[in-house]
Design a protein around this motif. Sequence first.
Motif, mmCIF file in Angstrom:
data_model
loop_
_atom_site.group_PDB
_atom_site.id
_atom_site.type_symbol
_atom_site.label_atom_id
_atom_site.label_comp_id
_atom_site.label_asym_id
_atom_site.label_seq_id
_atom_site.Cartn_x
_atom_site.Cartn_y
_atom_site.Cartn_z
ATOM 1 N N ASN A 29 0.667 -1.300 0.005
ATOM 2 C CA ASN A 29 -0.177 -0.053 0.020
ATOM 3 C C ASN A 29 0.996 1.113 -0.024
ATOM 4 O O ASN A 29 1.969 1.210 0.513
ATOM 5 C CB ASN A 29 -1.050 0.054 1.310
ATOM 6 C CG ASN A 29 -0.114 0.222 2.569
ATOM 7 O OD1 ASN A 29 0.522 -0.900 3.061
ATOM 8 N ND2 ASN A 29 0.085 1.331 2.875
ATOM 9 N N PRO A 30 0.222 2.438 -0.420
ATOM 10 C CA PRO A 30 1.130 3.580 -0.645
ATOM 11 C C PRO A 30 1.476 3.954 0.971
ATOM 12 O O PRO A 30 0.914 4.190 1.880
ATOM 13 C CB PRO A 30 0.041 4.853 -0.931
ATOM 14 C CG PRO A 30 -1.003 3.771 -1.742
ATOM 15 C CD PRO A 30 -1.137 2.621 -1.037
ATOM 16 N N TRP A 31 2.850 4.208 1.078
ATOM 17 C CA TRP A 31 3.397 4.656 2.399
ATOM 18 C C TRP A 31 4.888 4.936 2.176
ATOM 19 O O TRP A 31 5.634 4.093 1.512
ATOM 20 C CB TRP A 31 3.244 3.615 3.427
ATOM 21 C CG TRP A 31 4.036 3.706 4.711
ATOM 22 C CD1 TRP A 31 5.194 2.809 5.218
ATOM 23 C CD2 TRP A 31 3.778 4.587 5.818
ATOM 24 N NE1 TRP A 31 5.260 3.334 6.579
ATOM 25 C CE2 TRP A 31 4.470 4.589 6.893
ATOM 26 C CE3 TRP A 31 2.418 5.581 5.993
ATOM 27 C CZ2 TRP A 31 4.538 4.972 8.082
ATOM 28 C CZ3 TRP A 31 2.413 6.166 7.228
ATOM 29 C CH2 TRP A 31 3.481 5.981 7.980
ATOM 30 N N GLU A 35 7.954 2.545 -0.011
ATOM 31 C CA GLU A 35 8.567 3.139 -1.477
ATOM 32 C C GLU A 35 9.999 2.579 -1.505
ATOM 33 O O GLU A 35 10.581 2.423 -2.456
ATOM 34 C CB GLU A 35 8.340 4.459 -1.603
ATOM 35 C CG GLU A 35 6.917 4.901 -1.816
ATOM 36 C CD GLU A 35 6.742 4.538 -3.038
ATOM 37 O OE1 GLU A 35 7.332 4.369 -4.074
ATOM 38 O OE2 GLU A 35 5.498 4.305 -3.338
ATOM 39 N N GLN A 57 0.621 -3.516 -6.202
ATOM 40 C CA GLN A 57 0.101 -2.071 -5.684
ATOM 41 C C GLN A 57 -1.379 -1.916 -5.401
ATOM 42 O O GLN A 57 -2.267 -2.654 -6.185
ATOM 43 C CB GLN A 57 0.313 -1.047 -6.589
ATOM 44 C CG GLN A 57 -0.222 0.283 -6.050
ATOM 45 C CD GLN A 57 0.808 0.977 -4.921
ATOM 46 O OE1 GLN A 57 2.220 1.340 -5.065
ATOM 47 N NE2 GLN A 57 0.418 1.196 -3.919
ATOM 48 N N ARG A 249 6.580 8.217 -7.898
ATOM 49 C CA ARG A 249 5.684 6.987 -7.824
ATOM 50 C C ARG A 249 4.397 7.082 -6.911
ATOM 51 O O ARG A 249 3.154 7.043 -7.264
ATOM 52 C CB ARG A 249 6.201 5.620 -7.364
ATOM 53 C CG ARG A 249 6.521 4.591 -8.272
ATOM 54 C CD ARG A 249 6.921 3.160 -7.639
ATOM 55 N NE ARG A 249 6.007 2.995 -6.552
ATOM 56 C CZ ARG A 249 5.031 2.726 -6.568
ATOM 57 N NH1 ARG A 249 4.408 2.479 -7.701
ATOM 58 N NH2 ARG A 249 3.977 2.620 -5.543
ATOM 59 N N GLU A 250 4.897 8.166 -5.767
ATOM 60 C CA GLU A 250 3.679 8.425 -4.674
ATOM 61 C C GLU A 250 2.864 9.712 -5.391
ATOM 62 O O GLU A 250 1.749 10.034 -4.711
ATOM 63 C CB GLU A 250 4.352 8.818 -3.574
ATOM 64 C CG GLU A 250 4.937 7.709 -2.843
ATOM 65 C CD GLU A 250 4.170 7.012 -1.465
ATOM 66 O OE1 GLU A 250 3.553 7.908 -0.881
ATOM 67 O OE2 GLU A 250 3.957 5.847 -1.301
#
Length: 316
Positions: A29-31, A35, A57, A249-250
């Motif tokens: 997950n996004p964090w 990354e 993702q 990427r984020e």
Amino acid sequence: MKRLWLLLTLCWLTACGGQPATKVVIAINPWPGYELLYLAQQQGYFAEEGLQLELVQVASLSDAQRAYLAGGVDGFTSTLIEAVQVAMLGGKPLKIALLADYSAGADLIVAPERFTSITQLKGRTLGCEVSSLGIYILARALMANGMTLDDVKVINVEQGDGNRQLAAGTIDAMVTYPPYSIALLKHEGMQQLFSTREIPGEVLDIVSVSENLLRRAPDFPAKLQNVWQKVLEYHMRHPEEANALMARREGISAAEFNASLNGLALLTREAQQQLLADRERLSGMLDSVCDTLTRIQAVTGTCDKLPYLFIGGASQ
């Protein structure tokens, strides 16, 4: 040159030892901390360690947890909270393969400026991911201010929808984390009311994998920790380049990504080993998380049935 490329490819696929490398699929997950796993992939560190690892993702902590519970992946990134929930919910038995970082201010409660304290949220509608970290952070913030979840109305709001619901006034505050929190705080009149800086050492970010995978690839945790150390060292040597790659990427700026990293305490391989050696402390963390989750009815069951989830320990 072509022969060399073919040799390197075969070496990666077989881990240079004659046995095919076990493919491992991890939901991520996004964090900001996670990354670094994508950065490690870009730098070829997984291949160097003979790991055939696929990062899938997903949008949130809840999604990563759901992917594991559904059996679609071998492991997932999360906090200790989601791992305990999986164990209590009867998901595939798991172990924690990597201790990535502590959240030291990166997880937030964001609200309009008219609210100047957590206590002013009494009776208000608050948004969070009720099946994961969000409900834990909210419960701890309320506890720290002499309140409980009974003092507020809680609705489930996925991270990607927090912005819209705050703008519409559907919720009065949102439990969030980067990169979502960065977008929320850009709006005029929004502020941070609470962060994990106020509950140090409680939110541990991890990578968990199934025990079935560990039976097939018992050296996976050691190799993953080697990869993690390599990428930490790369980041220390090339911070600007690394942050630019990860920020892209984020979907945020390099400066914003760097600022979000300031809310994390990244754990080196040595720091992980020291923590893993302290079984009493880790058992205490598991008990504390489980007690909180059962108290707020985020899980059912009794905590004395919770297995020891960290690598290197037998079930309690």
